[in-house]
Design an enzyme around this catalytic site. Sequence first.
Site, mmCIF file in Angstrom:
data_model
loop_
_atom_site.group_PDB
_atom_site.id
_atom_site.type_symbol
_atom_site.label_atom_id
_atom_site.label_comp_id
_atom_site.label_asym_id
_atom_site.label_seq_id
_atom_site.Cartn_x
_atom_site.Cartn_y
_atom_site.Cartn_z
ATOM 1 N N TYR A 176 15.205 -8.349 24.061
ATOM 2 C CA TYR A 176 15.736 -7.244 23.004
ATOM 3 C C TYR A 176 13.942 -6.548 22.267
ATOM 4 C CZ TYR A 176 16.365 -1.974 21.423
ATOM 5 O OH TYR A 176 16.441 -1.290 20.820
ATOM 6 N N THR A 210 19.727 12.543 27.176
ATOM 7 C CA THR A 210 21.154 12.904 27.042
ATOM 8 C C THR A 210 21.962 12.688 25.947
ATOM 9 O OG1 THR A 210 21.275 10.865 28.963
ATOM 10 C CG2 THR A 210 20.517 12.411 29.967
ATOM 11 N N SER A 216 11.981 -0.259 17.111
ATOM 12 C CA SER A 216 13.142 -0.987 16.673
ATOM 13 C C SER A 216 13.757 -1.397 15.034
ATOM 14 C CB SER A 216 13.663 -1.427 17.320
ATOM 15 O OG SER A 216 15.474 -2.151 17.218
ATOM 16 N N THR A 267 12.279 11.666 26.603
ATOM 17 C CA THR A 267 12.739 10.314 28.064
ATOM 18 C C THR A 267 14.276 10.071 27.055
ATOM 19 O OG1 THR A 267 11.917 8.743 27.301
ATOM 20 C CG2 THR A 267 10.542 9.879 28.741
#
Length: 250
Positions: free
Chosen positions: A150, A15, A137, A12
């Site tokens: 985040y 790109t 992360s 996912t």
Amino acid sequence: MQRFKNKTALITGGTNGMGFATAQQFIGEGGRAIITGRSEETVSKALTKLGDQASGIVSDAGNMKDLMNLQQEIRKYAETIDMLFVNAGYGKFFPIEHVDEGHFDELFNVLVKGSFFTVQQLLPLMDKGSSVIFNTSVATEIAMPNFSIYSAAKSAVQSFIKTFAVELTERGIRVNGVSPGHIKTNIFNNTGLNAEQIESAVHDIIPTIPFKRQGEPEEIANTVLFLASEEASYIHGTEIKVDAGISVIR
């Protein structure tokens, strides 16, 4: 090396950045990659670069309709998935007093809800020996200003590594995570910062990194593919930090 001959990966957010690099390397090692992206333009552009062994689906990780249709879309290209890299996402960073409900919901929808339901919907396509890898992360380990939402969202994703691992053990599906540090990606593109502000932010970050450079997307891809390979057959419920040591070296 042909570690992934006759194997299929779903990546996912494939790109660009870490997702694209992972797709490229997976294909280079004999596999077939299915990528998702939020626009027809970015998906088409990525497929042109990846070649015949890649397929693409326009799918937004923050959109429940897209998530519920994901399995059906993937079945157009493959009956089974051997590696699922749950990578889609981006960051928006604001001081506490400037965060609104829209910002909160946007990040949690993409990063938390998107990650959870992506795996849920793809499990019927995953057999014994397959692998789920979450992208977490360094923000879960280091307190950084303006990162409160985040970091919280990525911490929820981090928790999925353990809880999904315990539930999927009996199915023979390994679950792990990769925790990137500061990597050369387009993470700042959705923040509203202009090119000059982004360059300034990166300039300020570099001196804080032990290696004094950002990581390359390929360095994350190397770790993802290791976790998906037979070389990592005894690694389960683990998160590997790929951050130049920034989370432990001060």
